[in-house]
Design an enzyme around this catalytic site. Structure first.
Site, PDB file in Angstrom:
ATOM      1  N   GLU A  10       0.791  -1.223   0.000  1.00 20.10           N
ATOM      2  CA  GLU A  10       0.000   0.000   0.000  1.00 20.10           C
ATOM      3  C   GLU A  10       0.832   1.287   0.000  1.00 20.10           C
ATOM      4  O   GLU A  10       0.845   2.035   0.971  1.00 20.10           O
ATOM      5  CB  GLU A  10      -0.976  -0.020   1.180  1.00 20.10           C
ATOM      6  N   GLU A 138      -5.286  -8.051  -1.783  1.00 20.19           N
ATOM      7  CA  GLU A 138      -6.080  -8.122  -0.560  1.00 20.19           C
ATOM      8  C   GLU A 138      -7.524  -7.812  -0.928  1.00 20.19           C
ATOM      9  O   GLU A 138      -7.810  -6.771  -1.502  1.00 20.19           O
ATOM     10  CB  GLU A 138      -5.626  -7.093   0.486  1.00 20.19           C
TER      11      GLU A 138
END
Length: 169
Positions: A10, A138
């Protein structure tokens, strides 16, 4: 056994394709890091996640849009990642359902049928644009109520559209 390297989890404080130099640009960083990894481990896949919304990517930098960290691959439109072995590149966005955070688009009257347009803008254009596969790095949340409906719908969408998924509860 190791089969892939996810270059950065991220990278939400990075830009991508906004022309603000190599210091902040995740697309350029992903190329440098990915090529370094491939020079040492040529069999590995290189997983490249998307950025967040601040500073984001061209046309995809609105904090109110409900962009998940890692979901925003819009920078690949202006600046696709170029690796020494392009067959090793996998784009790997993250996406979640309403139990993780109640984004406004989860409350739309046509939910979850509003999701394809959101995902096309954020990551589902990449396969056609670059030829590289997309695997959700994810995806998940609590498997209850509205989130269950979203996850069941999302799993069918991913399968139908040839997008792989790593489930993250």
């Amino acid at each position: 056994n190791v089969f892939a390297a996810d270059l950065q989890n991220e990278p939400h404080k990075s830009s991508w394709g906004k022309g603000d130099g190599h210091a902040k640009d995740w697309g350029h960083a992903a190329e440098r890091i990915g090529n370094h990894v491939l020079a040492m481990c040529p069999r590995w896949l290189i997983m490249v996640e998307g950025v967040g919304y601040d500073p984001g990517a061209p046309g995809m930098d609105n904090g109110g849009a409900g962009i998940w960290w890692g979901e925003n691959l819009a920078g690949a439109r202006a600046q696709p990642v170029n690796l020494i072995d392009p067959s090793k590149l996998v784009y790997s966005p993250h996406t979640y359902g309403p139990s993780v955070y109640a984004q406004t688009y989860f409350k739309a009257h046509d939910f979850p049928n509003n999701m394809p347009a959101i995902w096309r803008a954020r990551f589902d254009f990449v396969r056609q644009l670059t030829g590289a596969p997309v695997v959700i790095g994810e995806m998940g949340g609590f498997y209850t109520e509205t989130d269950k409906r979203w996850q069941d719908w999302a799993a069918t969408y991913m399968k139908t559209n040839g997008i792989g998924v790593f489930y993250f509860a």
